[in-house]
Design a protein around this motif. Structure first.
Motif, PDB file in Angstrom:
ATOM      1  N   ASN A   2       0.881  -1.165   0.000  1.00  9.90           N
ATOM      2  CA  ASN A   2       0.000   0.000   0.000  1.00  9.90           C
ATOM      3  C   ASN A   2       0.922   1.220   0.000  1.00  9.90           C
ATOM      4  O   ASN A   2       1.591   1.511   0.983  1.00  9.90           O
ATOM      5  CB  ASN A   2      -0.867  -0.060   1.265  1.00  9.90           C
ATOM      6  CG  ASN A   2      -1.824   1.101   1.356  1.00  9.90           C
ATOM      7  OD1 ASN A   2      -1.475   2.239   1.052  1.00  9.90           O
ATOM      8  ND2 ASN A   2      -3.046   0.828   1.775  1.00  9.90           N
ATOM      9  N   LEU A 110      -5.739   2.063  10.220  1.00  8.37           N
ATOM     10  CA  LEU A 110      -5.217   1.504   8.967  1.00  8.37           C
ATOM     11  C   LEU A 110      -6.197   0.481   8.407  1.00  8.37           C
ATOM     12  O   LEU A 110      -6.462   0.437   7.216  1.00  8.37           O
ATOM     13  CB  LEU A 110      -3.858   0.840   9.193  1.00  8.37           C
ATOM     14  CG  LEU A 110      -2.765   1.725   9.775  1.00  8.37           C
ATOM     15  CD1 LEU A 110      -1.461   0.965   9.852  1.00  8.37           C
ATOM     16  CD2 LEU A 110      -2.591   2.970   8.919  1.00  8.37           C
ATOM     17  N   LEU A 111      -6.758  -0.343   9.303  1.00  3.78           N
ATOM     18  CA  LEU A 111      -7.628  -1.425   8.829  1.00  3.78           C
ATOM     19  C   LEU A 111      -9.045  -0.940   8.528  1.00  3.78           C
ATOM     20  O   LEU A 111      -9.820  -1.669   7.919  1.00  3.78           O
ATOM     21  CB  LEU A 111      -7.670  -2.567   9.856  1.00  3.78           C
ATOM     22  CG  LEU A 111      -6.308  -3.212  10.140  1.00  3.78           C
ATOM     23  CD1 LEU A 111      -6.455  -4.324  11.143  1.00  3.78           C
ATOM     24  CD2 LEU A 111      -5.685  -3.734   8.861  1.00  3.78           C
ATOM     25  N   ALA A 113      -9.490   1.610   6.673  1.00  5.04           N
ATOM     26  CA  ALA A 113      -9.370   2.105   5.295  1.00  5.04           C
ATOM     27  C   ALA A 113      -9.487   0.914   4.344  1.00  5.04           C
ATOM     28  O   ALA A 113      -9.301  -0.226   4.760  1.00  5.04           O
ATOM     29  CB  ALA A 113      -8.027   2.794   5.125  1.00  5.04           C
ATOM     30  N   PRO A 114      -9.855   1.188   3.098  1.00  2.00           N
ATOM     31  CA  PRO A 114     -10.040   0.061   2.165  1.00  2.00           C
ATOM     32  C   PRO A 114      -8.726  -0.607   1.796  1.00  2.00           C
ATOM     33  O   PRO A 114      -8.167  -0.370   0.735  1.00  2.00           O
ATOM     34  CB  PRO A 114     -10.697   0.704   0.940  1.00  2.00           C
ATOM     35  CG  PRO A 114     -10.455   2.155   1.057  1.00  2.00           C
ATOM     36  CD  PRO A 114     -10.216   2.467   2.495  1.00  2.00           C
ATOM     37  N   THR A 115      -8.235  -1.427   2.673  1.00  2.00           N
ATOM     38  CA  THR A 115      -7.021  -2.190   2.396  1.00  2.00           C
ATOM     39  C   THR A 115      -7.165  -3.513   3.132  1.00  2.00           C
ATOM     40  O   THR A 115      -8.071  -3.672   3.932  1.00  2.00           O
ATOM     41  CB  THR A 115      -5.774  -1.418   2.868  1.00  2.00           C
ATOM     42  OG1 THR A 115      -4.626  -2.171   2.530  1.00  2.00           O
ATOM     43  CG2 THR A 115      -5.783  -1.170   4.368  1.00  2.00           C
ATOM     44  N   THR A 116      -6.280  -4.446   2.838  1.00  2.00           N
ATOM     45  CA  THR A 116      -6.384  -5.727   3.532  1.00  2.00           C
ATOM     46  C   THR A 116      -5.259  -5.827   4.542  1.00  2.00           C
ATOM     47  O   THR A 116      -4.259  -5.127   4.452  1.00  2.00           O
ATOM     48  CB  THR A 116      -6.263  -6.899   2.549  1.00  2.00           C
ATOM     49  OG1 THR A 116      -4.977  -6.830   1.964  1.00  2.00           O
ATOM     50  CG2 THR A 116      -7.311  -6.837   1.474  1.00  2.00           C
ATOM     51  N   ARG A 117      -5.441  -6.730   5.484  1.00  2.00           N
ATOM     52  CA  ARG A 117      -4.387  -6.920   6.479  1.00  2.00           C
ATOM     53  C   ARG A 117      -3.121  -7.403   5.817  1.00  2.00           C
ATOM     54  O   ARG A 117      -2.029  -7.049   6.233  1.00  2.00           O
ATOM     55  CB  ARG A 117      -4.830  -7.959   7.497  1.00  2.00           C
ATOM     56  CG  ARG A 117      -5.871  -7.424   8.404  1.00  2.00           C
ATOM     57  CD  ARG A 117      -5.920  -8.330   9.605  1.00  2.00           C
ATOM     58  NE  ARG A 117      -7.117  -8.079  10.359  1.00  2.00           N
ATOM     59  CZ  ARG A 117      -7.444  -8.747  11.445  1.00  2.00           C
ATOM     60  NH1 ARG A 117      -6.669  -9.716  11.865  1.00  2.00           N
ATOM     61  NH2 ARG A 117      -8.551  -8.462  12.090  1.00  2.00           N
TER      62      ARG A 117
END
Lengths: 270, 294
Positions: A2, A110-111, A113-117
């Motif tokens: 990211n 952080l999690l 937001a549109p992101t994966t772990r």
């Protein structure tokens, strides 16, 4: 990966990373600076080392003596100081990159937001490795600079041996970073992560040291990662690289992959 | 829009949440009420996909929030109960960072929110008070105009003026069709904004009710001060539920039946009436009592 996170994390950690890098560069320059004065005494120094118990010289990488700058640097800097600096860097930074964010709760942002772990963890691992690479590179460059500045013409420098020293150190700490990242990624508590990583890394370090000092305990070094980085051997050209590279890369990769996978699957108290 | 279905999570030690289920419709403001430690935050952690449910699932739109990470967050705004930002950031750099993580947000909208909540976004976060941090968190939750906003104790730390601004903000967004889930331990906060609310205690949902129904079962304590003690004695005999009395003062517990209370009180000369705000446990004694008897 990211990218915005990578940029932000690099920015957050840049100051400490540059401190490590310049601290290390300063030390290696110091080593090059004092070498000429040591070299004039090299015979008596070598005699002194001869008089010490064999294991002690081996433990601190002094077995090559003070005859050449490579021997001196490999023993004095890569044998101890650089390893300590990078150990501290690996433990501290990997703890800050994962466990601290979970412990403090900012991982929640952080999690959300549109992101994966997985992306978050891969990015944090990349930040850690960027720091390791930076410190090693700056140290390598400082080594060349130090030679040119204090010793003489670079064309006389055993550049190969010196590069291999740095490569060996990078590989060892790739593995160490992998392990400390794994510890950090599975921890909810920053202090606990720091403690466990410290025990593991300095435990390996001490096993290697003790194993080298004492013949009876020499089995100890074989269970330590640190025995896979043998600066004196690298300079002498007696290291068989293939198993070393494979084992260190494998351990490092295994640590990172396990850390990322477990982090994906575990419940976080955020 | 948001479905929590039979979510169970037991922590070592036996606490946790048990079989928590409720649904929030699109455009609804849903309150999540419970005393501290009842399981509100744990439920929200499951909604946000931070925790893996032992049983059950949470769905937002068509996404399972545990399995479909990276998908559902686009439409979600989140305000954590405990705000922790990364070190070394100012309000502005934090909001910039969150915008870039979200792939850019409407800058005008963000500036408008900062202006309405009245804070200086150049202040380093570590120097901010609890309320200031809360404001930064609220901007971060609202700025990308999400479809669903999840707020864990949103007004904690805000002064009454800002609480009002916050409530206006929620009502405006609701009018635009935004769905809200808002946890709180204070009923008045929920009362002003929510359509429905769930009450959770010891990890179990004990009621999901329309807010009007909750208002009807809510107990309020009125302290009536009479001119004459004789009036007080007459009032005591009126059959209202008396909590306690002393000198010319009587504390009456009223549950939904305000009409009867005012009629009885109107018969006498009264010097003053005070209303006591009760904590959540007292407000919903009824629900809790019933739960206790089961």
């Amino acid at each position: 990966m990211n990218m915005p996170l990578y940029g932000q994390m690099l920015k957050n950690h840049m100051r400490t990373m540059t401190s490590y890098a310049f601290g290390s560069a300063f030390y290696i320059l110091l080593m090059f600076w004092i070498y000429p004065s040591m070299a004039t005494q090299s015979e008596s120094l070598n005699a002194l080392i001869e008089s010490m118990p064999e294991g002690l010289g081996k433990a601190f990488g002094l077995e090559n003596g003070f005859g050449s700058i490579d021997a001196f640097i490999s023993g004095e800097y890569y044998g101890l100081l650089f390893v300590l600096i990078l150990s501290i860097f690996s433990i501290m930074t990997s703890t800050q990159l994962m466990a601290r964010l979970v412990d403090q709760g900012s991982m929640g942002y952080l999690l959300s937001a549109p992101t994966t772990r997985i992306k978050v963890a891969v990015t944090q691992a990349a930040v850690l490795l960027t720091g390791l690479l930076m410190i090693t590179l700056v140290t390598t460059l400082a080594g060349y600079g130090g030679y040119a500045w204090f010793i003489g013409n670079l064309s006389d420098f055993d550049s190969n041996g010196f590069l291999l020293l740095n490569l060996g150190a990078f590989l060892l700490f790739f593995a160490v970073c992998g392990l400390s990242f794994l510890i950090s990624a599975v921890s909810n508590d920053e202090k606990k992560a720091l403690g466990i990583a410290g025990i593991v890394v300095f435990g390996f370090f001490s096993l290697n040291l003790v194993g080298k000092i004492s013949d009876q305990l020499s089995w100890m070094q074989h269970i330590s990662l640190f025995s896979l980085f043998n600066p004196a051997g690298i300079v002498k050209g007696t290291v068989s690289w293939t198993p070393v590279v494979i084992i260190l890369l494998a351990i490092g990769m295994a640590g990172f992959i396990a850390g990322i996978t477990i982090f994906r699957k575990r419940s976080l108290l955020l | 829009m948001l479905t929590v279905s039979h979510v169970t999570k037991v922590f070592p030690g036996g606490k946790g949440i048990f079989d928590v289920s409720f649904t929030v419709e699109k455009g609804e403001v849903f309150g999540f009420l419970g005393p501290n430690g009842a399981g509100k935050s744990t439920t929200i952690r499951h909604i946000m996909g931070f925790m893996k449910p032992e049983k059950g699932y949470v769905r937002i739109k068509d996404y399972d929030t545990w399995k479909d990470q990276g998908q559902f967050q686009k439409q979600i705004g989140y305000l954590p109960g405990e705000i922790a930002f990364m070190e070394g950031m100012t309000g502005r750099s934090f909001l910039d960072f969150m915008s870039s993580l979200r792939g850019g947000v409407n800058q005008q909208r963000r500036a408008e929110l900062v202006k309405r909540l009245q804070f200086d976004d150049r202040t380093p976060i570590r120097k901010m008070s609890k309320g200031m941090k809360q404001k930064v968190g609220i901007v971060a939750a609202f700025m990308h105009e999400p479809e669903v906003i999840i707020l864990d104790e949103p007004t904690s730390g805000l002064d009454p003026l800002m609480q009002k601004v916050f409530i206006e903000l929620v009502l405006e967004e609701k009018a635009k069709g935004t769905t809200f889930l808002m946890s709180s331990h204070s009923f008045p906060e929920i009362e002003r904004t929510c359509d429905r609310a769930a009450i959770i205690k010891d990890g179990r949902i004990i009621a999901v009710k329309n807010i009007h129904e909750l208002q009807a079962v809510q107990r309020k304590l009125f302290e009536v001060t009479f001119e004459n003690e004789a009036d007080r004695d007459a009032f005591l005999g009126s059959g209202l539920k008396i909590d306690s009395f002393k000198d010319k003062q009587v504390r009456v517990s009223v549950q939904g039946d305000y009409d009867r209370f005012t009629q009885e009180a109107a018969k006498y000369r009264i010097r003053s009436i005070d209303v006591f705000t009760l904590n959540l446990e007292d407000i919903f004694m009824d629900y809790y009592d019933r739960e206790g008897r089961d």
